[in-house]
Write a protein that holds these residues in place. Sequence first.
Motif, PDB file in Angstrom:
ATOM      1  N   GLN A  70       0.816  -1.220   0.138  1.00  0.00           N
ATOM      2  CA  GLN A  70      -0.224   0.228  -0.043  1.00  0.00           C
ATOM      3  C   GLN A  70       1.043   1.448   0.001  1.00  0.00           C
ATOM      4  O   GLN A  70       0.715   2.026  -0.710  1.00  0.00           O
ATOM      5  CB  GLN A  70      -0.782  -0.079   1.177  1.00  0.00           C
ATOM      6  CG  GLN A  70      -1.937  -0.849   1.259  1.00  0.00           C
ATOM      7  CD  GLN A  70      -2.776  -0.968   2.760  1.00  0.00           C
ATOM      8  OE1 GLN A  70      -2.229  -1.030   3.645  1.00  0.00           O
ATOM      9  NE2 GLN A  70      -3.922  -0.934   2.316  1.00  0.00           N
ATOM     10  N   LEU A  73      -4.150  -5.682  -4.052  1.00  0.00           N
ATOM     11  CA  LEU A  73      -5.344  -6.281  -4.544  1.00  0.00           C
ATOM     12  C   LEU A  73      -5.170  -7.663  -4.055  1.00  0.00           C
ATOM     13  O   LEU A  73      -6.094  -8.298  -3.564  1.00  0.00           O
ATOM     14  CB  LEU A  73      -5.632  -6.027  -5.738  1.00  0.00           C
ATOM     15  CG  LEU A  73      -6.066  -4.797  -6.214  1.00  0.00           C
ATOM     16  CD1 LEU A  73      -6.633  -4.750  -7.645  1.00  0.00           C
ATOM     17  CD2 LEU A  73      -7.125  -4.005  -5.535  1.00  0.00           C
ATOM     18  N   PRO A 108      -7.549  -7.814  -0.459  1.00  0.00           N
ATOM     19  CA  PRO A 108      -8.711  -7.500  -1.705  1.00  0.00           C
ATOM     20  C   PRO A 108      -9.961  -6.758  -1.174  1.00  0.00           C
ATOM     21  O   PRO A 108     -10.719  -6.128  -1.977  1.00  0.00           O
ATOM     22  CB  PRO A 108      -9.108  -8.903  -2.150  1.00  0.00           C
ATOM     23  CG  PRO A 108      -8.635 -10.102  -0.967  1.00  0.00           C
ATOM     24  CD  PRO A 108      -7.548  -9.348  -0.272  1.00  0.00           C
ATOM     25  N   LEU A 123      -8.894   1.132  -1.040  1.00  0.00           N
ATOM     26  CA  LEU A 123      -7.818   1.309  -1.660  1.00  0.00           C
ATOM     27  C   LEU A 123      -6.912   2.525  -1.227  1.00  0.00           C
ATOM     28  O   LEU A 123      -5.736   2.681  -0.993  1.00  0.00           O
ATOM     29  CB  LEU A 123      -7.935   1.287  -3.237  1.00  0.00           C
ATOM     30  CG  LEU A 123      -6.652   1.240  -3.898  1.00  0.00           C
ATOM     31  CD1 LEU A 123      -5.848  -0.060  -3.716  1.00  0.00           C
ATOM     32  CD2 LEU A 123      -7.220   1.235  -5.521  1.00  0.00           C
TER      33      LEU A 123
END
Length: 299
Positions: A40, A206, A210, A214
């Motif tokens: 991330q 992802l 998932p 985001l």
Amino acid sequence: MNLLRNNRSRAYALLLITAALWGFAAPIAKEAYKVVSPAQFLFGRYLLASLIFLPVYLIFSPRISFKLSSLKIYLPLALLGTPLCLLPLYLGLQYTSAIEASILVASGPIFTILAGHFFLKEHISRREKVGVAISILGTLILLFKPLILDGATMKLSLLGNLLITLSNLIWTSFVIFQKKCHHIDSSKLLLISSLISIPFFLVFVLFQSPHTPLFSPLLLPGALPEIIYMAVLASLVAFWAHTEAQNHIAASQAAIFSYLQPVFALPLAIFWLGESLSPIAIVSFLLIIIGVYISESRS
């Protein structure tokens, strides 16, 4: 002669800036890991870097030319120098300390010296061989320290150290490939590296999480300032400066600046993250920088 001296001085200044910006990176990223994962963090870093750099590039380089022959060089370079290199580095940082990570990164010049000998036919003197051997000893001591001291966390610490060493090897391949390609447009490489990193790290985000939002984790106070630093300074400024410097001096000369990174990382890691500098880490760091100094000094 004066032009050569000026180019060399400019390259040294750029590499010193790079060493500082990348030296600060490990403690800063480690702090951000409290709220985001490495994938991330890297996704947010290069998304922001691309959003900043793309319009700048379009303004100052309106005639964009990406010929197939050019992409055959720039795409592999971009992959090696950014996502393929950074993923194991930042995954490894998750499992080891920022201090040990920065010291292991400092061993990078030794891989570059060896690769330069085998792939660029650069001569290794007897003095350089002694320096390389000393630095390798220091690297191995720190690399396998978890087998001796880390107890319950041994497997994770060892994994982290191995991943960072893998990152060193990938970065070395990037440096050698760049030198074989001769003069590289640093701005074009920076643009391609930033853009190609977005889908690369997005896939990992992802895959790992998932069902996690985001973008919202990237905006948290514990992550956003660190991402901004990494996107602007550690990505755009430092990567451009390193690539530009490499166009003017030998790969082995540029690599020596890597051992300065722990000098900048140590204060942040100790006083901000609360990490401690173990005796083994001190011995390993001294062996590495002594070896690099012997290898790079001229008799």
